[in-house]
Design an enzyme around this catalytic site. Structure first.
Site, short mmCIF file in Angstrom:
data_model
loop_
_atom_site.label_atom_id
_atom_site.label_comp_id
_atom_site.label_asym_id
_atom_site.label_seq_id
_atom_site.Cartn_x
_atom_site.Cartn_y
_atom_site.Cartn_z
N ASP A 238 -1.32 -6.17 9.50
CA ASP A 238 -2.21 -5.57 9.33
C ASP A 238 -3.98 -5.88 8.31
O ASP A 238 -3.75 -6.60 7.34
CB ASP A 238 -1.90 -3.43 8.28
CG ASP A 238 -3.06 -3.18 7.99
OD1 ASP A 238 -4.53 -3.00 8.21
OD2 ASP A 238 -2.94 -2.16 7.35
N ILE B 230 -6.68 -5.01 7.34
CA ILE B 230 -7.95 -3.93 7.70
C ILE B 230 -8.81 -4.24 7.06
O ILE B 230 -9.84 -4.26 7.16
CB ILE B 230 -6.95 -2.59 7.13
CG1 ILE B 230 -8.29 -1.52 7.42
CG2 ILE B 230 -6.43 -2.81 5.66
CD1 ILE B 230 -8.10 -0.36 6.96
N TYR C 90 1.03 -1.11 0.11
CA TYR C 90 0.24 -0.11 0.40
C TYR C 90 0.95 1.21 -0.02
O TYR C 90 1.18 1.60 0.74
CB TYR C 90 -0.91 0.05 1.20
CG TYR C 90 -1.52 1.39 1.77
CD1 TYR C 90 -1.56 2.03 2.72
CD2 TYR C 90 -2.19 2.10 1.00
CE1 TYR C 90 -2.03 2.39 3.33
CE2 TYR C 90 -2.86 2.89 1.13
CZ TYR C 90 -2.85 3.08 2.48
OH TYR C 90 -3.41 4.64 3.40
N LYS D 275 -12.45 -0.37 5.85
CA LYS D 275 -12.34 -1.39 4.43
C LYS D 275 -14.13 -2.22 5.10
O LYS D 275 -15.02 -2.55 3.30
CB LYS D 275 -11.42 -2.37 4.42
CG LYS D 275 -10.74 -1.08 4.17
CD LYS D 275 -10.77 -0.18 3.42
CE LYS D 275 -9.20 0.67 3.11
NZ LYS D 275 -9.03 2.02 1.94
#
Lengths: 458, 478
Positions: free
Chosen positions: A229, A231, A144, A269
């Protein structure tokens, strides 16, 4: 008068192509009726597919939604609530929701949860807690683009890439990890940990048990941290396929290792609520929790938002239904994009999660080079009218891959986007023959691209 | 010596830069473990160490009730839910920024204009302070701060940023006003130790003093920073808690009147936590006249944006002119009345406080209750106040005050009855102390000048023509 070095340099990464595409979209945004020839935003990993479920919940639960509990207004208590430990009812509800997403194979103790203003803040805070300026974290590529800002900018910490390639579906290998570690050592950087995104952004794949175990073995051996992470954990199309790093820890019977594995989560998300700024850090290490909690003062979650979400997430029947329905809608939408692209000869990395596809456009490049990737990207943005994210902005080791989002638009818009791609592919002759004649007109786009954001790393 | 576990953490995570290991947190702990309640726990600790504005919450609550469209959760507002929930642009909702700019203008009597495009969001003023420090200074550089100052500055400005705070020492001889000399002294001290000073931080109205800076002081500050070519950060978080003369003058007004000042040096920190009384909503604002700072701070605001749910609510509330007029006037009146209640109550027992026209606290003078003019004696007295008198107040040392014996006492986070109980307890302390000093040989001779000074303050409080006890708003309510 001067401002700080941090303010003057480009470590925020905002000059990268990832953000430039956004700027172009802002100048000419697609709209079904008012601007049908505008640029379609496919560079934004947002989940807009399941708002109706949240809206109906709100309509059916007016009291909970409007600062009332048992008919009594709790506005005052919320307005004054600034305890960085967070609203207990919210932390409890969030912990349960996180467990639900993992099929209840993992439990999260709310006392080990730290609330932060989005995952952006969670990641930065964790790095501040685990690494000193000049230390390094290893990250698998592609990753990302926002990590360049979130993990490095104000912390002064470096990122050293663990290179992954399409040869094995971009999977993380032991040798890639070891190589990254050696590279860091050669650059005299002290490695403090590894950070993974699982499911992966931009790949849209869940990490395998094999990958997770090799990473755990590695950080165990080196005595360093592992940040996962997660998410996108609620965007896995088939829940059985997601393995959280936390699942693998109990069997290892290794309390020191357990204390060095930390999970980052957010509702941006899975629930599609990025505006509310809801992030969290989970750690078994009480010292990390304590330090991160104090740091969360710099970005607490608005108490009214904590309260609203605690009401929604505490409705377990709704939460379960939401997670299942949301997964199904994402799976269907993903299939539309993948099949649409396949019909025009464009393949995607086989994926099972996320709000995007990792699209293989290598065969459309005029050459295997960064310039060619940028050239193609500019064409797609300006001529085809789609903002997609070039792999280079995600530090991909190979040229020609692009991240294309599918969950932030209506199905009609997605169909239109696919039609535009089809027209584009149909219109271009085999690239190699036309390379020479195109180079003059393309050069003006290529020269607009700059890589100043690299300067501050040197 | 760090344990193995701690060595796995960063230096920042392992050090004391968060400031919470200080002895002053014992007061909070005492309160948390035994909080006062009029019926359930009448002997508990009364919290007077928390600068919160709870006096006008009813007005805000009423507004929220009457404006369901401002909330995305109510049937009237639900249609906006989706757009608000996905909006994550770090510029913030335009209507929010406009409303905040207009509100800030209103609080300054519309004497200045604020450009909504210069408004940057942050995670409370806490976030705004840290962000500004990151933008203006590099690790090892310094900011000057007049004492006494808000303890949170140490964490907010230095913990993760690596910068240093250098105190500009002020004392009671002139009511703790900073002088040009004091500024120069601090600046020179930094230079001698090879520390680069990047700016001056002012808090106006002052926490913990409860005073406002006058035109002279602000002009002096602006001339100083202009001469030295350093930044000026003005934390104006208490700007709408001014309830009396002298009124509030913002640095924005002085800047307007000083064309020779480089505006790129001027930055304002604000928040809605004190003026409007909702610290839980985390609304911090950074306003800078420097484009590069606005740009950088805006990118950094990603680490602490205001929830869009809250942005929407406030965009609506802060655009309601009628509500704001009423709220600002009523809030000021209530703060004024409450402060008078406290200060006059104290005066009646012979306890002075610094005359002030703003804030949610008063700066109480307990020097004559100290066994000695030392910080040890102040700490001893404080422990008596917390543990025996059962009131949590904040000792001057926690604000880096240069003189022992001063305490910050908050008055806006409780009701009238609790205030009465608190005054009763303080009066017992004073009486006890009077008895003790009669039976004890005097350990320190107070000069006549000091005695007459403290009584002068009492006179000022009681005889002031602006005394709110004569205000029609107060009379009408009782």
């Amino acid at each position: 008068m001067t401002i700080s070095k941090k303010a003057a340099c480009n470590s925020h990464g905002q000059d990268s192509s990832y953000f430039l595409g956004w700027e172009e979209y802002e100048k000419n945004p697609f709209h079904e009726s008012t601007n049908p020839n505008g640029i379609i935003q496919m560079g934004l990993a947002e989940n807009q597919l399941s708002f109706d479920l949240l809206e109906s919940w709100l309509a059916a639960n007016p009291d909970a939604a409007s600062f009332k509990r048992d008919g009594q207004s709790i506005f005052r208590e919320l307005a004054l609530f600034q305890d960085y430990h967070g609203l207990p009812i919210f932390k409890n509800a969030l912990a349960q929701f996180m467990a639900e997403i993992r099929g209840n194979k993992v439990q999260f103790d709310p006392n080990n949860l730290v609330l932060t203003a989005g995952a952006t803040s969670a990641n930065e805070t964790l790095i501040f807690c685990l690494a000193d300026p000049g230390d390094a974290f290893l990250l698998p590529t592609p990753y990302y683009p926002g990590f360049d800002r979130d993990l490095k900018w104000r912390t002064g910490v470096k990122i050293v890439p663990i290179q992954c390639t399409s040869r094995n579906g971009f999977r993380i290998t032991s040798s890639a990890v070891e190589e990254a570690y050696k590279l860091a050592q050669k650059r005299n950087l002290k490695v403090k940990g590894v950070l993974i995104t699982n499911p992966s952004n931009p790949l849209g794949i869940t990490l395998s048990r094999k990958e997770l175990n090799l990473l755990l073995n590695f950080v165990d051996k080196k005595g360093i941290h592992l940040i996962s992470d997660e998410i996108y954990s609620g965007t896995v199309f088939d829940s059985a396929e997601f393995v959280s790093i936390m699942e693998l820890l109990p069997n290892r019977n290794n309390p020191q290792l357990m204390n060095r594995v930390h999970v980052v989560y957010s509702l941006s998300k899975d629930l599609g609520l990025p505006g509310f700024r809801v992030g969290s850090i989970f750690s078994n290490d009480r010292l990390v929790v304590a330090a991160a909690t104090k740091m969360s003062s710099f970005g607490l979650i608005s108490s009214q938002t904590q309260y609203l979400l605690s009401a929604i997430l505490s409705d377990h029947v709704f939460a379960k239904k939401y997670v299942a329905e949301n997964r199904m809608r994402l799976r269907n939408r993903h299939a539309v994009l993948v099949s649409g692209l396949r019909r025009v000869g464009i393949s995607c990395l086989e994926s099972n999660s996320g709000l995007f596809c990792w699209v293989d456009m290598r065969h459309l490049l005029s050459s295997d080079s960064l310039e060619a990737e940028m050239e193609l990207w500019k064409k797609v943005v300006y001529d085809v009218g789609l903002n997609i994210s070039p792999g280079s902005s995600c530090h991909c080791a190979e040229h020609g891959w692009f991240r294309v989002c599918f969950a932030n638009m209506t199905e009609d818009t997605l169909d239109l986007a696919i039609r535009r791609i089809k027209s584009f592919v149909d219109s271009i002759s085999p690239i190699k023959n036309c390379r020479n004649s195109r180079s003059k007109s393309i050069s003006k786009w290529v020269s607009r691209l700059s890589f100043h954001d690299r300067e501050c790393d040197r | 010596m760090l344990t193995n576990q701690e060595q796995l953490l960063s230096k920042i995570a392992s050090n004391d830069g968060h400031g919470e290991n200080s002895a002053f947190f014992d007061g909070w702990k005492a309160y948390d473990s035994d909080p006062y309640h009029p019926t359930q726990n009448p002997n508990g600790v009364i919290q007077m160490g928390l600068a919160e504005n709870q006096l006008s919450m009813d007005l805000v609550e009423e507004w929220v009730r009457n404006n369901p469209q401002a909330s995305i959760c109510t049937p009237k507002g639900a249609s906006q839910f989706k757009d608000i929930a996905i909006y994550q642009d770090y510029h913030g909702l335009p209507e929010f920024r406009n409303a905040v700019a207009r509100f800030m203008e209103k609080v300054r009597g519309n004497r200045v204009r604020f450009d909504p495009d210069r408004i940057v969001m942050s995670g409370g003023a806490t976030g705004a302070q840290e962000t500004l420090a990151f933008c203006l200074a590099d690790p090892g550089e310094a900011l000057l701060v007049p004492t006494p100052y808000y303890p949170g500055n140490d964490r907010d400005l230095t913990w993760r940023t690596g910068i240093e705070l250098i105190p500009v020492v002020c004392d009671s001889s002139n009511d703790f006003k900073f002088t040009r000399d004091a500024l120069e002294t601090a600046f020179n001290k930094a230079q001698e130790s090879n520390t680069k000073v990047k700016g001056l931080l002012l808090n106006n109205p002052s926490n913990p003093l409860g005073t406002v800076l006058d035109r002279e002081a602000l002009s002096m500050a602006i001339n100083f920073i202009n001469d030295k070519n350093i930044h000026l950060i003005c934390d104006e978080i208490y700007s709408a808690t001014v309830f009396d003369e002298p009124g509030f003058i913002s640095i924005a007004e002085i800047l307007q009147e000083s064309p020779q000042t480089n505006p790129e040096l001027i930055h304002i920190i604000y928040s809605l936590s004190k003026d409007l009384g909702f610290p839980g909503f985390r609304v911090g604002i950074l306003y800078s006249y420097n484009d590069a700072v606005v740009s950088c701070a805006r990118k950094m605001s990603s680490f602490g944006l205001v929830s869009t749910q809250t942005q929407l609510l406030l965009a609506s509330m802060l655009s309601d002119e009628e509500f704001l007029e009423k709220f600002l006037a009523e809030s000021a009146a209530r703060l004024c009345a409450r402060r008078s209640m406290l200060c006059q109550g104290l005066a009646q027992m012979g306890v002075g406080s610094l005359k002030g026209s703003a804030g949610l606290y008063c700066w109480m003078d307990l020097r004559r209750l100290l066994k000695a003019a030392t910080f040890e004696a102040e700490m001893e007295l404080w422990r008596v106040i917390v543990n025996d008198v059962r009131i949590n107040v904040s000792p001057g040392a926690s604000f880096h005050c240069s003189e022992p014996g001063w305490f910050r006492v908050c008055f806006a986070n409780m009701d009238d009855e609790t205030m009465r109980v608190a005054l009763g307890r303080i009066s017992k302390l004073v009486m006890q102390s009077n008895k003790n000093s009669e039976s004890r040989k005097p350990c320190r001779r107070r000069s006549k000048l000091e005695i007459s000074l403290s009584f002068r303050r009492l006179d000022e409080i009681m005889m002031s023509p602006h005394s709110p006890m004569t205000s029609p708003l107060v009379r009408a309510r009782t």
